[in-house]
Motif scaffolding. Structure first.
Motif, short mmCIF file in Angstrom:
data_model
loop_
_atom_site.label_atom_id
_atom_site.label_comp_id
_atom_site.label_asym_id
_atom_site.label_seq_id
_atom_site.Cartn_x
_atom_site.Cartn_y
_atom_site.Cartn_z
N GLN A 182 1.54 -0.82 -20.83
CA GLN A 182 2.65 -0.88 -19.88
C GLN A 182 3.67 0.24 -20.08
OE1 GLN A 182 1.75 -3.16 -22.18
NE2 GLN A 182 3.42 -4.57 -22.66
N CYS A 183 3.57 0.94 -21.21
CA CYS A 183 4.48 2.06 -21.44
C CYS A 183 3.80 3.42 -21.26
CB CYS A 183 5.07 1.98 -22.85
SG CYS A 183 6.23 0.62 -23.06
N ASP A 184 2.53 3.41 -20.86
CA ASP A 184 1.80 4.66 -20.64
C ASP A 184 2.05 5.15 -19.22
OD1 ASP A 184 0.77 4.45 -23.20
OD2 ASP A 184 -1.04 3.40 -22.54
N VAL A 185 3.17 5.82 -19.02
CA VAL A 185 3.54 6.31 -17.70
C VAL A 185 2.55 7.39 -17.26
CG1 VAL A 185 5.36 7.37 -16.32
CG2 VAL A 185 5.95 5.83 -18.23
N PRO A 186 1.98 7.27 -16.09
CA PRO A 186 1.05 8.30 -15.61
C PRO A 186 1.71 9.68 -15.59
CG PRO A 186 0.93 6.35 -14.23
CD PRO A 186 2.10 6.15 -15.14
N GLU A 187 1.00 10.68 -16.11
CA GLU A 187 1.58 12.02 -16.21
C GLU A 187 1.90 12.61 -14.84
OE1 GLU A 187 -0.98 14.48 -18.48
OE2 GLU A 187 -0.77 13.32 -20.33
N SER A 188 1.15 12.20 -13.84
CA SER A 188 1.34 12.77 -12.50
C SER A 188 2.44 12.08 -11.70
CB SER A 188 0.03 12.71 -11.72
OG SER A 188 -0.40 11.35 -11.59
N LEU A 189 3.08 11.09 -12.30
CA LEU A 189 4.07 10.30 -11.56
C LEU A 189 5.35 11.11 -11.33
CD1 LEU A 189 4.65 7.48 -10.36
CD2 LEU A 189 5.68 6.87 -12.56
N THR A 190 5.71 11.33 -10.08
CA THR A 190 6.94 12.04 -9.73
C THR A 190 7.54 11.42 -8.47
OG1 THR A 190 5.71 13.63 -8.37
CG2 THR A 190 6.12 14.23 -10.69
N GLY A 191 8.74 11.83 -8.17
CA GLY A 191 9.38 11.40 -6.92
C GLY A 191 9.59 9.90 -6.83
N VAL A 192 9.92 9.24 -7.94
CA VAL A 192 10.10 7.79 -7.96
C VAL A 192 11.50 7.43 -7.49
CG1 VAL A 192 10.12 5.73 -9.42
CG2 VAL A 192 8.39 7.51 -9.78
N ILE A 193 11.59 6.41 -6.67
CA ILE A 193 12.91 5.96 -6.18
C ILE A 193 13.23 4.54 -6.61
CG2 ILE A 193 12.86 7.51 -4.19
CD1 ILE A 193 11.99 5.11 -2.48
N ALA A 194 12.27 3.79 -7.17
CA ALA A 194 12.52 2.42 -7.63
C ALA A 194 11.49 2.07 -8.70
CB ALA A 194 12.46 1.41 -6.49
N ILE A 195 11.89 1.21 -9.65
CA ILE A 195 11.01 0.77 -10.72
C ILE A 195 11.10 -0.74 -10.86
CG2 ILE A 195 10.99 2.90 -12.09
CD1 ILE A 195 13.31 1.75 -13.71
N ALA A 196 10.02 -1.32 -11.42
CA ALA A 196 10.00 -2.77 -11.67
C ALA A 196 9.08 -3.03 -12.86
CB ALA A 196 9.53 -3.55 -10.45
N ALA A 197 9.57 -3.75 -13.85
CA ALA A 197 8.78 -4.10 -15.03
C ALA A 197 8.50 -5.58 -15.02
CB ALA A 197 9.53 -3.71 -16.31
N LEU B 143 7.86 2.86 -7.34
CA LEU B 143 7.81 3.14 -5.91
C LEU B 143 8.19 4.60 -5.69
CD1 LEU B 143 7.59 2.34 -2.91
CD2 LEU B 143 9.98 1.54 -3.05
N GLN B 144 7.29 5.36 -5.08
CA GLN B 144 7.55 6.76 -4.82
C GLN B 144 8.22 6.95 -3.47
OE1 GLN B 144 3.40 8.04 -5.52
NE2 GLN B 144 4.17 9.22 -7.26
N GLU B 145 8.85 8.11 -3.30
CA GLU B 145 9.62 8.36 -2.09
C GLU B 145 8.76 8.39 -0.83
OE1 GLU B 145 11.64 11.94 -2.88
OE2 GLU B 145 9.83 13.09 -3.36
N ASP B 146 7.44 8.55 -1.01
CA ASP B 146 6.56 8.54 0.16
C ASP B 146 6.08 7.14 0.52
OD1 ASP B 146 4.86 8.02 -1.92
OD2 ASP B 146 3.52 9.72 -1.57
N GLY B 147 6.62 6.08 -0.18
CA GLY B 147 6.25 4.71 0.13
C GLY B 147 5.03 4.21 -0.59
N ASN C 56 3.87 2.62 2.89
CA ASN C 56 5.15 2.42 3.59
C ASN C 56 5.99 1.32 2.94
OD1 ASN C 56 4.65 4.39 5.60
ND2 ASN C 56 3.37 2.91 6.71
N VAL C 57 5.93 1.26 1.63
CA VAL C 57 6.67 0.24 0.88
C VAL C 57 8.12 0.67 0.71
CG1 VAL C 57 6.85 -0.96 -1.34
CG2 VAL C 57 4.61 -0.59 -0.30
N VAL C 58 9.04 -0.30 0.85
CA VAL C 58 10.46 0.00 0.70
C VAL C 58 11.09 -0.74 -0.46
CG1 VAL C 58 10.75 0.57 3.14
CG2 VAL C 58 11.06 -1.81 2.37
N ALA D 203 5.51 -6.50 -3.10
CA ALA D 203 5.80 -5.24 -2.42
C ALA D 203 6.18 -5.56 -0.97
CB ALA D 203 4.60 -4.31 -2.46
N LEU D 204 7.27 -5.00 -0.52
CA LEU D 204 7.76 -5.21 0.85
C LEU D 204 7.63 -3.89 1.60
CD1 LEU D 204 9.31 -7.00 2.93
CD2 LEU D 204 11.42 -6.07 1.95
#
Length: 634
Positions: free
Chosen positions: A161-176, A184-188, A206-208, A219-220
């Motif tokens: 659960q702490c192995d963040v994907p190396e390619s993860l960028t543009g995140v606007i929200a997190i949930a543990a 949640l990335q900015e592209d939904g 298209n998740v917000v 996921a909404l």
């Protein structure tokens, strides 16, 4: 609940001189009995401490058995269990804008983007945790969202659960969640790692908003479609069809919350339940929601907070004006009180109203989902969810007890009757059961006190301690038992409590893995597993005359002590003393010349808040008076 006595020696003294006569006032109170009336005080571990008037909260978060809230001033309030220090705020914690609670650990985000951690041996916050915009806590791991859209994770990593994907960028929200992380990335798009469900929704876009509980994730999307899935279930489902106005979501262990644009809070339980039996809850408009392990929280526009679930069904919200109670008891999520006039009141999550016209009651008993009342004519009334009917012709009953969908009744001749669920043998009475004077039941076990002071147990129970004797009272929690010996020693056994003893006890009550003891001085002592009550009880209570316990909450009857005014000469040459008490209560006023030998002066039943007591004897040079709540006299 059993009768209790309390003795407080000298509470207040005052002297006044009338010529050669010195009148000394001594106010003391003793020998309080639970048969007297008083107000009800109720408490539970998830009851938020009272805050100063005007306090406004801006952030809320729920852990397993504790909760956090941040105020508009940047301070933090923590309440609930504190067995791992999760409610011990770090010194100097201030300027907080958001909080996050995990199993036994916490995070706080400050206004300058720093993260503070505390609780059960918190893992050090990474040095690179600066310019943080958001925080989230799973079971024992933490997430932080940086201003540049990167994610930091630290803590337990046994499921990745702490192995963040190396390619993860543009995140606007997190949930543990419990053992998983979501971003949640900015592209939904939603990215998840850790204990990822084999049924993770494909094509989710298209998740917000996202949320993660102990086992479930939410996921909404932009169209208001809400999807949920579980860590260990291949099933995924869409819930709340047609709800297109949700703006926020939250997830607990196996329940979820949704907040609509109009402020309406929706709650549902049981993963993927979409049929008409869905349990939805509405309340006052809210601006934010949060879910703990088994409870829920809502933040309202005025900055106030509502907490419900895990016992928070209102069983500690005592109805106003309930100040004439003579007995209390607690069920799983409700409370019951017997008033002086013989009527019965219940509150909390009680789907079964008190029968219309129920009067002349002298005892009450609360089961998990049903309630019993014993009337003064020896008949029994039972209502709620039970199995099997009450025996026909049940009469001359002197005591009742209610368990998990089963009941006991004790007749005046010492015979015991049992009916209802019998899956653990709780209704299989021992053959040699006789000369019983008192009964008590737990979830699936029973106790009987015999006239010789011995205790008999049956059903799903641990054996009675071999040396237990000279018992005068018994009580039972769902899985453990209590006995009070004549010498004032309380003994506990069974469940997870183990054999324990506590001296100086006047009355006993048992809840789920916790015990309450009414002490000789009118205070309450607590003992048990902190995962149920956590010692969170009103330790300042004084003048307690009766106690009771539900599964997860405690109850006490408190009688206000009488007050005597300064003695004065009456018009007829007598000495007059004003007595302030509770209307309907009977007080005994006594006189002494030396504070050693006391003599009854009068016994007054208050028909109004203040009564006058006259002492015609004016002999002697000094006089002492005291008043106390009188016991019932035969």
């Amino acid at each position: 609940m059993h009768a209790s006595r309390l003795c407080v020696r000298i509470a207040m003294t005052a002297t006044i001189r009338f010529g050669a006569l010195v009148l000394s006032l001594v106010v003391a109170f003793a020998d309080l009995q639970a048969a007297q009336a008083g107000r009800v005080v109720a408490w539970h571990r998830m009851t938020m401490p009272k805050q100063p008037e005007g306090t406004r909260f801006v952030s809320i978060s729920g852990g397993v058995t504790h909760a956090l809230a941040a105020t508009a001033e940047g301070t933090v309030v923590a309440w609930g269990d504190n067995d791992y220090g999760q409610c011990d705020l770090p010194p100097g914690l201030r300027d907080v804008v958001a909080v996050a609670a995990g199993f036994h650990r916490n995070l706080a985000l400050t206004r300058d983007g720093r993260v503070v951690a505390w609780g059960s041996t918190p893992d050090p916050v990474p040095e690179e945790a600066t310019n943080i915009l958001a925080i989230s806590m799973g079971g024992n791991h933490s997430l932080a969202l940086r201003a540049d859209g990167g994610v930091l994770a630290w803590g337990s990593n046994h499921r990745g659960q702490c192995d963040v994907p190396e390619s993860l960028t543009g995140v606007i929200a997190i949930a543990a969640g419990g053992n998983r992380s979501l971003a949640l990335q900015e592209d939904g798009e939603v990215v998840t790692w850790g204990a990822v469900s084999p049924g993770y929704p494909s094509g989710l876009s298209n998740v917000v908003a996202i949320a993660a509980g102990n086992r479930l994730s939410l996921a909404l999307d932009r169209d208001g479609k809400l999807v949920e899935w579980s860590d260990d279930d291949k099933t995924q489902c869409t819930v709340l069809p047609g709800e297109s106005e949700l703006i926020a979501i939250a997830a607990g262990r196996e329940h979820a919350l949704g907040l609509r644009a109009d402020g309406l809070v929706l709650a549902w339980d049981t993963l993927c339940r979409t049929d008409s039996s869905q349990q939805l809850r509405s309340m006052a408009p809210a601006t934010a929601v949060a879910a703990g392990y088994d409870y829920s929280m809502a933040l309202h526009p005025d900055g106030s907070i509502t907490v419900w679930g895990m016992g928070q069904y209102g069983q500690v919200s005592v109805p106003e004006g309930l100040d004439d109670v003579v007995a209390v008891d607690g069920g799983e999520y409700y409370s019951v009180a017997l008033r002086r006039d013989g009527s019965v009141v219940t509150w909390g999550e009680s789907p079964f109203p008190v029968p219309v016209g129920l009067r002349w009651v002298k005892a009450v008993a609360a089961g998990s989902l049903h309630c019993m009342a014993l009337r003064i004519d020896g008949t029994v009334v039972e209502w709620g969810h039970t199995e099997g009917g009450m025996p026909a012709g049940l009469a001359s009953i002197k005591a009742i007890a209610a368990g998990w969908r089963f009941s006991l009744a004790l007749r005046t001749d010492g015979r015991v009757f049992a009916w209802g669920t019998n899956d653990r043998g709780q209704c299989d009475l021992p053959d040699d059961l006789g000369e019983v004077t008192s009964i008590a039941v737990g979830q699936a076990h029973c106790l009987a006190l015999r006239a010789d002071g011995t205790v008999v147990a049956w059903g799903a129970t641990s054996a009675v301690p071999n040396d237990l004797a000279d018992v005068v009272a018994i009580a039972a929690g769902p899985a453990h038992s209590l006995a009070l010996r004549r010498d004032g020693t309380a003994v506990a056994w069974g469940g997870q409590v183990g054999p324990k003893e506590m001296p100086g006890v006047r009355s006993i009550a048992a809840g789920s893995l916790f015990s309450l003891m009414l002490m000789e001085d009118g205070t309450i002592a607590y003992d048990g597993y902190s995962g149920r009550m956590g010692g969170i009880y009103p330790q300042s209570l004084r003048g307690v005359i009766g106690i009771g316990a539900g599964y997860y909450h405690g109850l006490a009857i408190v009688a206000e002590p009488p007050r005597l005014g300064i003695p004065r000469w009456g018009n007829d040459g007598t000495v007059e003393i004003s007595l302030d008490g509770t209307v309907g209560n009977t007080y005994r006023v006594e006189r002494s010349a030396d504070l050693v030998f006391w003599h009854k002066l009068d016994e007054v039943t208050c028909s109004q808040p203040t009564e006058t007591v006259s002492d015609p004897d004016t002999s002697g040079s000094a006089r002492f008076y005291r008043a106390w709540l009188a016991p019932e006299y035969q």
